[in-house]
Design a protein around this motif. Structure first.
Motif, PDB file in Angstrom:
ATOM      1  N   MET A 307       3.728 -48.191 -18.527  1.00  0.00           N
ATOM      2  CA  MET A 307       2.651 -49.039 -18.018  1.00  0.00           C
ATOM      3  C   MET A 307       2.397 -50.210 -18.955  1.00  0.00           C
ATOM      4  N   LEU A 308       2.403 -49.939 -20.265  1.00  0.00           N
ATOM      5  CA  LEU A 308       2.194 -51.012 -21.242  1.00  0.00           C
ATOM      6  C   LEU A 308       3.347 -52.005 -21.216  1.00  0.00           C
ATOM      7  N   TYR A 309       4.560 -51.507 -20.998  1.00  0.00           N
ATOM      8  CA  TYR A 309       5.727 -52.378 -20.865  1.00  0.00           C
ATOM      9  C   TYR A 309       5.536 -53.324 -19.682  1.00  0.00           C
ATOM     10  N   ALA A 310       5.068 -52.778 -18.566  1.00  0.00           N
ATOM     11  CA  ALA A 310       4.851 -53.592 -17.365  1.00  0.00           C
ATOM     12  C   ALA A 310       3.754 -54.623 -17.589  1.00  0.00           C
ATOM     13  N   LEU A 311       2.667 -54.221 -18.262  1.00  0.00           N
ATOM     14  CA  LEU A 311       1.566 -55.141 -18.545  1.00  0.00           C
ATOM     15  C   LEU A 311       1.991 -56.240 -19.503  1.00  0.00           C
ATOM     16  N   SER A 312       2.790 -55.883 -20.477  1.00  0.00           N
ATOM     17  CA  SER A 312       3.275 -56.866 -21.442  1.00  0.00           C
ATOM     18  C   SER A 312       4.155 -57.914 -20.763  1.00  0.00           C
ATOM     19  N   LEU A 313       5.002 -57.460 -19.873  1.00  0.00           N
ATOM     20  CA  LEU A 313       5.942 -58.349 -19.204  1.00  0.00           C
ATOM     21  C   LEU A 313       5.249 -59.269 -18.213  1.00  0.00           C
ATOM     22  N   ASN A 314       4.249 -58.725 -17.514  1.00  0.00           N
ATOM     23  CA  ASN A 314       3.543 -59.517 -16.504  1.00  0.00           C
ATOM     24  C   ASN A 314       2.070 -59.119 -16.488  1.00  0.00           C
ATOM     25  N   PRO A 315       1.229 -59.732 -17.330  1.00  0.00           N
ATOM     26  CA  PRO A 315      -0.185 -59.342 -17.414  1.00  0.00           C
ATOM     27  C   PRO A 315      -0.947 -59.483 -16.099  1.00  0.00           C
ATOM     28  N   LEU A 316      -0.546 -60.416 -15.246  1.00  0.00           N
ATOM     29  CA  LEU A 316      -1.295 -60.669 -14.013  1.00  0.00           C
ATOM     30  C   LEU A 316      -0.883 -59.753 -12.867  1.00  0.00           C
ATOM     31  N   ALA A 317       0.389 -59.375 -12.802  1.00  0.00           N
ATOM     32  CA  ALA A 317       0.873 -58.534 -11.703  1.00  0.00           C
ATOM     33  C   ALA A 317       1.905 -57.542 -12.228  1.00  0.00           C
ATOM     34  N   PRO A 318       1.465 -56.549 -12.985  1.00  0.00           N
ATOM     35  CA  PRO A 318       2.407 -55.612 -13.597  1.00  0.00           C
ATOM     36  C   PRO A 318       3.067 -54.684 -12.581  1.00  0.00           C
ATOM     37  N   GLU A 319       4.325 -54.351 -12.833  1.00  0.00           N
ATOM     38  CA  GLU A 319       5.049 -53.398 -11.995  1.00  0.00           C
ATOM     39  C   GLU A 319       5.973 -52.568 -12.884  1.00  0.00           C
ATOM     40  N   MET A 320       5.911 -51.256 -12.721  1.00  0.00           N
ATOM     41  CA  MET A 320       6.792 -50.381 -13.480  1.00  0.00           C
ATOM     42  C   MET A 320       8.162 -50.341 -12.822  1.00  0.00           C
ATOM     43  N   THR A 321       9.177 -50.589 -13.635  1.00  0.00           N
ATOM     44  CA  THR A 321      10.559 -50.572 -13.161  1.00  0.00           C
ATOM     45  C   THR A 321      11.309 -49.413 -13.825  1.00  0.00           C
ATOM     46  N   GLY A 322      12.529 -49.197 -13.383  1.00  0.00           N
ATOM     47  CA  GLY A 322      13.360 -48.194 -14.017  1.00  0.00           C
ATOM     48  C   GLY A 322      13.577 -48.493 -15.484  1.00  0.00           C
ATOM     49  N   GLU A 323      13.697 -49.777 -15.819  1.00  0.00           N
ATOM     50  CA  GLU A 323      13.865 -50.201 -17.204  1.00  0.00           C
ATOM     51  C   GLU A 323      12.670 -49.795 -18.060  1.00  0.00           C
ATOM     52  N   ALA A 324      11.460 -49.951 -17.505  1.00  0.00           N
ATOM     53  CA  ALA A 324      10.249 -49.582 -18.237  1.00  0.00           C
ATOM     54  C   ALA A 324      10.194 -48.079 -18.481  1.00  0.00           C
ATOM     55  N   ILE A 325      10.558 -47.278 -17.478  1.00  0.00           N
ATOM     56  CA  ILE A 325      10.561 -45.819 -17.636  1.00  0.00           C
ATOM     57  C   ILE A 325      11.608 -45.401 -18.660  1.00  0.00           C
ATOM     58  N   ASP A 326      12.807 -45.998 -18.575  1.00  0.00           N
ATOM     59  CA  ASP A 326      13.869 -45.666 -19.532  1.00  0.00           C
ATOM     60  C   ASP A 326      13.406 -45.941 -20.959  1.00  0.00           C
ATOM     61  N   TRP A 327      12.783 -47.106 -21.157  1.00  0.00           N
ATOM     62  CA  TRP A 327      12.315 -47.471 -22.496  1.00  0.00           C
ATOM     63  C   TRP A 327      11.244 -46.493 -22.978  1.00  0.00           C
ATOM     64  N   GLY A 328      10.252 -46.221 -22.140  1.00  0.00           N
ATOM     65  CA  GLY A 328       9.180 -45.308 -22.534  1.00  0.00           C
ATOM     66  C   GLY A 328       9.712 -43.927 -22.863  1.00  0.00           C
ATOM     67  N   ALA A 329      10.660 -43.436 -22.062  1.00  0.00           N
ATOM     68  CA  ALA A 329      11.227 -42.103 -22.290  1.00  0.00           C
ATOM     69  C   ALA A 329      12.001 -42.059 -23.606  1.00  0.00           C
ATOM     70  N   LYS A 330      12.777 -43.097 -23.883  1.00  0.00           N
ATOM     71  CA  LYS A 330      13.568 -43.130 -25.123  1.00  0.00           C
ATOM     72  C   LYS A 330      12.660 -43.157 -26.354  1.00  0.00           C
ATOM     73  N   VAL A 331      11.614 -43.975 -26.301  1.00  0.00           N
ATOM     74  CA  VAL A 331      10.708 -44.078 -27.446  1.00  0.00           C
ATOM     75  C   VAL A 331      10.006 -42.753 -27.699  1.00  0.00           C
ATOM     76  N   VAL A 332       9.423 -42.167 -26.660  1.00  0.00           N
ATOM     77  CA  VAL A 332       8.655 -40.934 -26.834  1.00  0.00           C
ATOM     78  C   VAL A 332       9.561 -39.779 -27.256  1.00  0.00           C
ATOM     79  N   THR A 333      10.736 -39.676 -26.663  1.00  0.00           N
ATOM     80  CA  THR A 333      11.663 -38.607 -27.044  1.00  0.00           C
ATOM     81  C   THR A 333      12.087 -38.747 -28.499  1.00  0.00           C
ATOM     82  N   HIS A 334      12.371 -39.972 -28.908  1.00  0.00           N
ATOM     83  CA  HIS A 334      12.760 -40.223 -30.307  1.00  0.00           C
ATOM     84  C   HIS A 334      11.632 -39.828 -31.259  1.00  0.00           C
ATOM     85  N   LEU A 335      10.410 -40.251 -30.968  1.00  0.00           N
ATOM     86  CA  LEU A 335       9.284 -39.955 -31.849  1.00  0.00           C
ATOM     87  C   LEU A 335       8.972 -38.464 -31.868  1.00  0.00           C
TER      88      LEU A 335
END
Length: 416
Positions: A307-335
């Motif tokens: 969600m934060l990835y989507a907001l960062s990319l487009n503050p006015l009209a955010p949308e979660m994409t597969g890329e955003a989910i992949d990134w979030g999953a990789k970060v959280v799994t790594h941490l």
């Protein structure tokens, strides 16, 4: 991944976050890069953590996903003393001041009651505090005041999409309600003190399982800071989000905008949930409750990051994409893997178990081997206890010893 519950080194070290995983196009990158530019000692992981926390705070009570997930995020950023922990907090306060919401970014709160009162004044609150190990010690629940702080932080996390009923004050008789409270936590600390404060209970009680721990163990040289205004695009986005929160407080009506998601994002999130459920079941069956408590929370935390990835990319009209989910999953799994790797050297049952894990951690840190004199010196224990420790580690098939060409004993992590 865990292989054997009797092996101290069940979890391998994934290392620090890569630059690729600290790349979030738009607001987060711009705020992070500004923090690095103005920092006396630029530290990318810390600047990244601060930018994530500020994005989570500014979007509070304003956005949700289709499942009702909010962007409230609990972050601990860890780095050695003097390695740049102050500047991300300073930049966040400067941005909050520029958007007229400085009161919503306090430095510290001493008690659960104090936190509750602060949330009543600013229902979307970013709590920035140094010495994360001190906060963690308080959250162990040792004593009534600490227990209340622990309970309050956990309650606010869970109540982000409902409401919080405040305590009744003496002589008041009124029950005040905080609708959809949005607490974001950004704590900084020194890794060795933070990890030393960990207990199995604190990792499994639900609160730390909801946290992300971003660590920076490298030396970062002094930079050449430039006093420069915040980027206009960052200020404009922050003002836009802050104005939405002001309108919400003024009207009393909370109707968060829904962050839409693509079919690909939905499918990837479903796959992540199934994978984490399978891993969690295996960990529980292996009596690895601490690891299970962290893995079961990966999908929720990955969703928040997406969600934060989507907001960062487009503050006015955010949308979660597969890329955003992949990134979030990789970060959280790594941490999560990093936390499990570090916890196995610090979370112990009794003094001798802690000593065993200290020894194993020292060997792992020094390439798997140390000579007798160095290991004894670093452990700072007497010779009798050291002999007992080495014998125990050898009997558990965790350490092997040999005589070097120079007549010194060497201790190695066991190949088994």
């Amino acid at each position: 991944m865990a292989t054997n519950q009797n092996n101290i080194l069940d979890f391998e070290d994934p290392g620090m976050l890569s630059d690729e995983l600290m790349n979030v196009p738009g607001f987060v990158n711009e705020l992070m890069n500004h923090t690095l530019a103005v920092s006396p000692r630029p530290n990318k992981p810390l600047a990244f953590a601060g930018a994530l926390a500020m994005t989570a705070h500014l979007s509070g009570r304003t956005y949700r996903d289709v499942r009702g997930t909010r962007t409230n995020l609990y972050l601990a950023a860890l780095a050695p003393s003097g390695m740049g922990k102050d500047e991300p907090r300073v930049v966040n306060k400067r941005l909050a001041d520029g958007t007229g919401c400085l009161a919503s970014v306090p430095d510290s709160i001493a008690s659960g009651q104090g936190l509750e009162d602060a949330m009543a004044e600013s229902p979307s609150l970013l709590l920035q505090c140094d010495e994360a190990d001190t906060l963690l010690t308080a959250m162990r629940g040792e004593g009534s005041a600490a227990s209340k702080m622990n309970e309050m932080i956990l309650r606010f996390f869970s109540e982000a999409k409902s409401a919080h009923a405040m305590r009744q004050k003496a002589g008041d008789g009124k029950v005040r309600i905080i609708p959809q409270p949005h607490l974001t936590l950004f704590a900084t600390g020194i890794p060795k003190f933070f990890y030393s404060a960990l207990t199995a209970k604190s990792l499994e009680n639900g609160l730390l399982g909801r946290c992300l721990f971003i660590e920076s163990d490298e030396f970062y040289p002094l930079g050449d800071p430039i006093e420069t205004p915040l980027p206009e695009s960052v200020v404009n986005a922050a003002k836009f989000w802050a104005e939405l929160e002001r309108r919400t407080q003024a009207s009393g009506e909370i109707t968060p905008y829904v962050i839409t998601e693509t079919p690909e994002a939905n499918a990837k999130l479903r796959q992540l949930k199934d994978t984490c459920d399978e891993v969690t079941k295996r960990l529980m069956a292996s009596d690895l409750g601490t690891a299970a408590a962290l893995y079961v929370r990966i999908p929720e935390k990955a969703t928040k990051l997406a969600m934060l990835y989507a907001l960062s990319l487009n503050p006015l009209a955010p949308e979660m994409t597969g890329e955003a989910i992949d990134w979030g999953a990789k970060v959280v799994t790594h941490l999560t893997k990093r936390m499990l790797y570090m916890a196995q050297f610090y979370v112990a049952e009794g003094k001798f178990d802690r000593l065993k894990k200290r020894a194993m951690g020292l060997l792992a840190k020094h390439g798997g081997s140390l000579d007798h004199t160095t290991l004894l010196h670093k452990l700072s224990i007497d010779a009798v206890t050291f002999k007992k420790l080495i014998l125990t580690l050898e009997m558990c098939n965790l350490v092997e010893s040999e005589m070097s060409d120079r007549g010194k004993y060497l201790y190695h992590l066991s190949a088994a």
